[in-house]
Design a protein around this motif. Structure first.
Motif, short mmCIF file in Angstrom:
data_model
loop_
_atom_site.label_atom_id
_atom_site.label_comp_id
_atom_site.label_asym_id
_atom_site.label_seq_id
_atom_site.Cartn_x
_atom_site.Cartn_y
_atom_site.Cartn_z
N CYS A 115 -27.59 0.06 41.39
CA CYS A 115 -27.75 -0.65 42.66
C CYS A 115 -26.48 -0.52 43.49
O CYS A 115 -25.37 -0.50 42.93
N LEU A 116 -26.62 -0.42 44.80
CA LEU A 116 -25.49 -0.34 45.72
C LEU A 116 -25.54 -1.51 46.69
O LEU A 116 -26.58 -1.73 47.34
N LEU A 117 -24.44 -2.24 46.80
CA LEU A 117 -24.27 -3.22 47.88
C LEU A 117 -23.48 -2.51 48.98
O LEU A 117 -22.30 -2.22 48.82
N ALA A 118 -24.17 -2.19 50.07
CA ALA A 118 -23.56 -1.48 51.20
C ALA A 118 -23.25 -2.49 52.29
O ALA A 118 -24.16 -3.15 52.80
N ILE A 119 -21.97 -2.62 52.63
CA ILE A 119 -21.54 -3.66 53.57
C ILE A 119 -21.03 -3.03 54.86
O ILE A 119 -20.14 -2.18 54.84
N SER A 120 -21.59 -3.46 55.99
CA SER A 120 -21.12 -3.01 57.30
C SER A 120 -21.48 -4.08 58.32
O SER A 120 -22.65 -4.38 58.52
N THR A 121 -20.47 -4.69 58.95
CA THR A 121 -20.76 -5.75 59.91
C THR A 121 -21.59 -5.22 61.08
O THR A 121 -22.51 -5.89 61.56
N SER A 122 -21.31 -4.00 61.51
CA SER A 122 -22.07 -3.40 62.62
C SER A 122 -23.38 -2.80 62.15
O SER A 122 -24.32 -2.64 62.93
N LEU A 129 -23.54 4.54 55.79
CA LEU A 129 -24.89 5.09 55.96
C LEU A 129 -25.08 6.31 55.06
O LEU A 129 -26.13 6.47 54.42
N THR A 130 -24.06 7.16 54.99
CA THR A 130 -24.14 8.35 54.13
C THR A 130 -24.25 7.94 52.67
O THR A 130 -24.97 8.56 51.88
N ALA A 131 -23.54 6.86 52.29
CA ALA A 131 -23.64 6.34 50.92
C ALA A 131 -25.05 5.85 50.63
O ALA A 131 -25.60 6.11 49.56
N ALA A 132 -25.64 5.13 51.57
CA ALA A 132 -27.00 4.62 51.38
C ALA A 132 -27.99 5.77 51.26
O ALA A 132 -28.92 5.73 50.43
N GLU A 133 -27.81 6.82 52.06
CA GLU A 133 -28.68 7.99 51.97
C GLU A 133 -28.56 8.65 50.60
O GLU A 133 -29.57 9.02 49.98
N ALA A 134 -27.32 8.81 50.12
CA ALA A 134 -27.09 9.42 48.81
C ALA A 134 -27.70 8.56 47.71
O ALA A 134 -28.30 9.08 46.76
N ALA A 135 -27.54 7.25 47.82
CA ALA A 135 -28.07 6.32 46.83
C ALA A 135 -29.59 6.50 46.70
O ALA A 135 -30.13 6.58 45.59
N VAL A 142 -30.68 -0.06 47.30
CA VAL A 142 -29.65 -0.40 48.28
C VAL A 142 -29.89 -1.80 48.83
O VAL A 142 -30.96 -2.10 49.36
N ILE A 143 -28.87 -2.65 48.66
CA ILE A 143 -28.84 -3.94 49.34
C ILE A 143 -27.91 -3.77 50.53
O ILE A 143 -26.72 -3.47 50.36
N GLY A 144 -28.44 -3.90 51.72
CA GLY A 144 -27.63 -3.75 52.93
C GLY A 144 -27.19 -5.11 53.43
O GLY A 144 -28.03 -5.97 53.72
N LEU A 145 -25.89 -5.30 53.53
CA LEU A 145 -25.31 -6.55 54.05
C LEU A 145 -24.68 -6.22 55.40
O LEU A 145 -23.70 -5.48 55.47
N MET A 146 -25.27 -6.76 56.47
CA MET A 146 -24.89 -6.35 57.81
C MET A 146 -24.95 -7.53 58.78
O MET A 146 -25.27 -8.65 58.39
N GLY A 147 -24.68 -7.25 60.06
CA GLY A 147 -24.74 -8.28 61.07
C GLY A 147 -26.05 -8.29 61.83
O GLY A 147 -26.46 -9.33 62.36
N LYS A 148 -26.71 -7.13 61.90
CA LYS A 148 -27.97 -7.03 62.65
C LYS A 148 -29.02 -6.29 61.82
O LYS A 148 -28.77 -5.18 61.36
N ALA A 149 -30.17 -6.90 61.67
CA ALA A 149 -31.23 -6.32 60.84
C ALA A 149 -31.75 -5.00 61.40
O ALA A 149 -32.20 -4.14 60.65
N ASP A 150 -31.70 -4.84 62.72
CA ASP A 150 -32.24 -3.62 63.33
C ASP A 150 -31.21 -2.51 63.46
O ASP A 150 -31.38 -1.56 64.22
N SER A 151 -30.13 -2.59 62.69
CA SER A 151 -29.10 -1.55 62.71
C SER A 151 -29.54 -0.37 61.84
O SER A 151 -30.47 -0.49 61.04
N PRO A 152 -28.87 0.78 61.95
CA PRO A 152 -29.22 1.94 61.11
C PRO A 152 -29.18 1.63 59.62
O PRO A 152 -30.01 2.14 58.87
N LEU A 153 -28.25 0.79 59.17
CA LEU A 153 -28.18 0.46 57.75
C LEU A 153 -29.45 -0.25 57.30
O LEU A 153 -29.91 -0.06 56.18
N SER A 157 -32.04 0.39 53.79
CA SER A 157 -31.87 -0.63 52.77
C SER A 157 -33.20 -1.06 52.16
O SER A 157 -34.19 -1.22 52.87
N ASP A 158 -33.19 -1.25 50.84
CA ASP A 158 -34.36 -1.81 50.16
C ASP A 158 -34.45 -3.30 50.41
O ASP A 158 -35.54 -3.87 50.50
N ILE A 159 -33.29 -3.94 50.51
CA ILE A 159 -33.22 -5.36 50.87
C ILE A 159 -32.22 -5.49 52.01
O ILE A 159 -31.07 -5.05 51.91
#
Length: 197
Positions: A115-122, A129-135, A142-153, A157-159
């Motif tokens: 599992c990957l926790l990918a963190i990006s405020t933007s 993003l490249t890490a999430a693609e590789a994952a 991929v658990i994406g932790l971000m500021g906006k749900a509609d961002s590229p991350l 993200s699976d979650i």
């Protein structure tokens, strides 16, 4: 503005961001699912990786060390790693480009079921993003932790855990660290229930 008034206004702004998160059922449910995914990853013999830039890298490191080390009470260490080793980062940045510092690490160390926790405020950091693609290519959730749900991350993200904190990244990051602590406690409650009797 007098100093004490500024301090109070700052705390009230942070409180307002936390109240908005408390009222967001979808995000609360996502945090719960993320905790369950992390616990299941460890139960099934998988590893958890984390990554981010700047303050988000510090959060990624904090997340990993409280899993491999200790959160509140003593228990067995869990296999969690923040992608933050300077030798790896400078080597890959020099030879391939900064965009690949996280993805290359996953290609070398991650396996299906991790599992990957990918963190990006933007939610737009290219190397995250490249890490999430590789994952996803490897079979890593991929658990994406971000500021906006509609961002590229969010699209990778699976979650999706989005913590809108206002116009500045620091408010988003304050909610990120709270979310990280909750996820760690959810893991502990699942794997080490004796610590929460």
């Amino acid at each position: 503005m007098p100093t004490e008034q500024f301090v109070r206004a700052n705390l009230e702004e942070a409180q307002s961001a936390l109240q908005a998160l408390l009222a967001d059922h979808k995000t609360i449910e996502a945090i719960s699912r993320a905790g369950a995914l992390l616990a299941a990853t460890f139960k099934n013999g998988g590893r958890v990786f984390s990554c981010g830039n700047g303050g988000s890298m510090c959060d990624a490191m904090h997340f990993a060390e409280e899993l491999s080390g200790r959160f509140r009470k003593d228990r067995a260490g869990l296999p969690a790693t923040a992608i933050s080793e300077p030798g790896h980062i400078t080597c890959v940045a020099n030879d391939f480009g900064y965009e690949f510092i996280f993805s290359r690490y996953l290609e070398a160390h991650a396996k299906k079921g991790d599992c990957l926790l990918a963190i990006s405020t933007s939610g737009k950091s290219k190397n995250v993003l490249t890490a999430a693609e590789a994952a996803k290519k490897i079979g890593v959730k991929v658990i994406g932790l971000m500021g906006k749900a509609d961002s590229p991350l969010g699209t990778l993200s699976d979650i999706i855990i989005a913590t809108p904190g206002g116009q500045y990244a620091d408010r988003v990051q304050e909610l990120h660290i709270k979310t990280i602590h909750i996820m760690i406690e959810l893991v502990e409650r699942e794997l080490f229930p004796e610590n929460y009797k």
